[in-house]
Motif scaffolding. Structure first.
Motif, short mmCIF file in Angstrom:
data_model
loop_
_atom_site.label_atom_id
_atom_site.label_comp_id
_atom_site.label_asym_id
_atom_site.label_seq_id
_atom_site.Cartn_x
_atom_site.Cartn_y
_atom_site.Cartn_z
N PHE A 74 -24.11 -65.11 -14.79
CA PHE A 74 -25.15 -64.09 -14.80
C PHE A 74 -24.59 -62.78 -15.30
O PHE A 74 -23.38 -62.54 -15.23
CB PHE A 74 -25.72 -63.90 -13.38
N ASN A 77 -28.99 -57.19 -14.97
CA ASN A 77 -30.19 -56.97 -15.77
C ASN A 77 -30.38 -55.47 -15.99
O ASN A 77 -30.81 -54.75 -15.09
CB ASN A 77 -31.41 -57.56 -15.07
N HIS A 106 -27.46 -74.33 -6.66
CA HIS A 106 -28.52 -73.34 -6.79
C HIS A 106 -27.94 -71.99 -6.37
O HIS A 106 -27.51 -71.81 -5.25
CB HIS A 106 -29.72 -73.68 -5.91
N THR A 110 -30.28 -66.75 -9.04
CA THR A 110 -31.31 -67.31 -9.90
C THR A 110 -32.67 -66.72 -9.53
O THR A 110 -33.08 -66.74 -8.38
CB THR A 110 -31.38 -68.84 -9.76
N GLY A 111 -33.34 -66.18 -10.51
CA GLY A 111 -34.68 -65.64 -10.28
C GLY A 111 -34.70 -64.24 -9.70
O GLY A 111 -35.78 -63.66 -9.56
N HIS A 112 -33.55 -63.69 -9.33
CA HIS A 112 -33.53 -62.33 -8.79
C HIS A 112 -33.70 -61.34 -9.94
O HIS A 112 -33.08 -61.49 -10.98
CB HIS A 112 -32.22 -62.06 -8.05
N PRO A 113 -34.54 -60.32 -9.79
CA PRO A 113 -34.81 -59.41 -10.91
C PRO A 113 -33.61 -58.57 -11.35
O PRO A 113 -33.64 -58.01 -12.43
CB PRO A 113 -35.94 -58.52 -10.38
N VAL A 116 -29.63 -61.64 -14.86
CA VAL A 116 -30.14 -62.49 -15.94
C VAL A 116 -29.16 -63.65 -16.10
O VAL A 116 -27.95 -63.44 -16.22
CB VAL A 116 -30.25 -61.71 -17.26
N GLU A 117 -29.70 -64.87 -16.10
CA GLU A 117 -28.85 -66.05 -16.26
C GLU A 117 -28.36 -66.16 -17.70
O GLU A 117 -29.12 -65.93 -18.65
CB GLU A 117 -29.64 -67.30 -15.89
#
Length: 136
Positions: A74, A77, A106, A110-113, A116-117
């Motif tokens: 990651f 972002n 998992h 993942t999916g945290h604002p 970014v993956e």
């Protein structure tokens, strides 16, 4: 040093001098459960700097070479709405984040604002930043 800790957060910022320990640090961390935060990391945005040592960029390509089994990592972002202001002035640096051995594959990132993956296989793919052409 990390024995007895369930999920240590390890901040890697030893990027100077003739001996660059990053590859060894990542190799040592890969067998446990930890989150590694790599400072001065290439994230693919012109406003955010990164370090280079002896021709090797501190970025996703290095991670793929050191950790050939790692499928993803990651980056921070830069377009997220953080609750606190950025206190870096002048040169800002990118941040790379690797979640080792957490949550059965998992990642809590993942999916945290705020993250970014970055897929690493078959080759690293950095985010196509919307603001890449905008001065920040």
């Amino acid at each position: 040093m990390l024995s007895g800790l369930q999920r240590p957060l390890v901040f890697l910022d030893a990027h100077w001098g003739p001996d660059w320990p990053l590859a060894g640090e990542l190799t040592a961390l890969r067998t446990g459960a930890a989150v590694a935060v790599i400072d001065d990391f290439q994230i693919g945005h012109p406003r955010f700097g990164y370090d280079t040592y002896d021709g090797q960029v501190c970025g996703p390509q290095l991670v793929t070479e050191v950790l050939p089994d790692l499928e993803r990592m990651f980056v921070g972002n830069i377009e997220a709405d953080y609750p606190l202001p950025c206190l870096q002035t002048g040169r800002r640096s990118g941040t790379g984040i690797i979640a080792f051995g957490l949550d059965g594959g998992h990642s809590p990132l993942t999916g945290h604002p705020w993250f970014v993956e970055v897929p690493l296989r078959p080759h690293p793919v950095l985010p196509p930043w919307i603001s890449a052409g905008v001065s920040q």
